[in-house]
Motif scaffolding. Structure first.
Motif: not given
Length: 394
Positions: A146-153, A180-181, A130-140
């Protein structure tokens, strides 16, 4: 006596005594409405319930991987494997995963060694993250590399030490990624210490992440897990001839049994409540019919004295009992259909028209059967009444 005359007489008798029957009819109507609701919405609600229960263990998720034993294999899957698995019935998500157990990451003057994984957007369907904030990695993000990432708590806690890391830039080796998330809440423990990248970005920038090592698979319902597992294994073995014994598809049968037993207990409790309601309605029909016979003793005696046969008397009171039960069932079916259409919105489920139609016919059939069973004894008692004794009854 003609059949239509018999029904007309019974119908008028039921209408004349409707106040006596209203409590019984209400009980049967509630039982019939409950049956419609449970049967029609059962599958959809069960799936919703399963989604929540899976927070305890992701019972419908499987993981394909290679064994580390004598049956040597390079340990890689291909995108064709993913494509073939997606074509299987009951499988709703197939997520290829590439990973490294640890990478050097930094943020300003802070350094830490989290894990690194590359995923596509279907990965989130196979996890309870589940997200704490931001967004998840999507198809786009995957398509655009893209040079983006989601990190664990834990990454947010130990590396960034920042309450709101979304929008910050974290370094991984010599590369930099925008956060991003942030994941939070109930989730896989491994994800808490992970930096998550789009799989296309990870494969193009990290040599050790090119090959797909694991594939996560999610089935639409826990009742189809074993069947889907066998089909998925067959597809993967056909795709890797000569290495069939090195494949394994991990799933959790004990978790499945726990989820099934929990749902079974809930459903049995609901059905037991409905059965008790209907039985009480049936006993009510028997009781009010016996009372009606008591009040109409002289009428029965007079009819028999005028030549009415026992079969006609029996059929009259049996038809009255069936009419009472069937009318109550029809009211219950109407309430059930209205309730189903009202509840599907708040519960966020889709109803099956075929199941709704089947449950309507089943509900009417059971109430018809209930009327017959409940009316037999009172009808027999009325038909066997002695005409002389009945005529003298006060």
């Amino acid at each position: 006596m003609k059949l239509n005359d018999l029904f007309t007489m019974c119908w008028r008798s039921v209408l004349r005594n409707r106040r006596r029957y209203k409590a019984v009819m209400a009980g049967i109507a509630v039982g019939a409405a409950g049956f419609i609701i449970v049967q029609t919405m059962g599958d959809s609600v069960e799936k919703k319930m399963g989604e929540h229960l899976e927070l305890l263990g992701e019972a419908t998720v499987m993981k394909a991987q290679w064994r580390n034993d004598d049956n040597y294999h390079p340990g890689e899957f291909y995108m064709r494997d993913v494509k073939k698995l997606k074509e299987l019935q009951h499988i709703i998500a197939v997520a290829p995963v590439v990973s490294l157990p640890a990478v050097d990451a930094f943020f300003k003057s802070n350094e830490w060694s989290p894990g690194l994984i590359g995923i596509d957007h279907e990965f989130w369907t196979t996890q309870t993250a589940k997200l704490a904030e931001g967004r998840l990695i999507g198809p786009s993000d995957v398509v655009g590399r893209k040079m983006v990432c989601v990190i664990g708590e834990n990454v947010a806690k130990y590396l960034l030490r920042n309450e709101h890391p979304v929008g910050e830039v974290v370094g991984v080796g010599s590369l930099k990624f925008e956060i991003i998330g942030v994941l939070g809440g109930i989730q896989n423990n491994d994800l808490q210490r992970m930096i998550v990248l789009p799989i296309s970005t990870a494969q193009s920038l990290f040599p050790g992440l090119y090959w797909i090592r694991e594939i996560y698979i999610r089935v639409d319902d826990w009742n189809h897990v074993e069947e889907s597992r066998e089909l998925a294994l067959k597809v993967l073995r056909e795709s890797h001839p000569g290495y069939e014994n090195g494949l394994e598809l991990i799933y959790y049968p004990r978790r499945l049994e726990k989820v099934r037993s929990t749902v079974w207990l809930v459903k049995m409790f609901i059905y037991a409540s409905l059965v008790v309601t209907v039985i009480l309605g049936g006993l009510g029909i028997t009781s009010v019919m016996l009372s009606a016979i008591q009040d109409r003793t002289r009428e029965i005696g007079l009819r028999k004295a005028l030549g009415a046969k026992e079969e006609i008397i029996l059929l009259q009171f049996l038809v009255e009992a069936v009419l009472i039960s069937f009318m109550a069932g029809a009211i219950g079916v109407g309430l059930g259909v209205i309730s189903v259409n009202f509840l599907k919105g708040p519960l966020g489920v889709e109803i099956s028209k075929a199941m709704l139609t089947l449950s309507i016919f089943m509900g009417l059939f059971f109430t018809l059967l209930l009327g017959i069973v409940s009316g037999i004894y009172p009808s027999l008692r009325a038909s066997r009444m002695d005409s002389v004794t009945a005529m003298r009854f006060e």
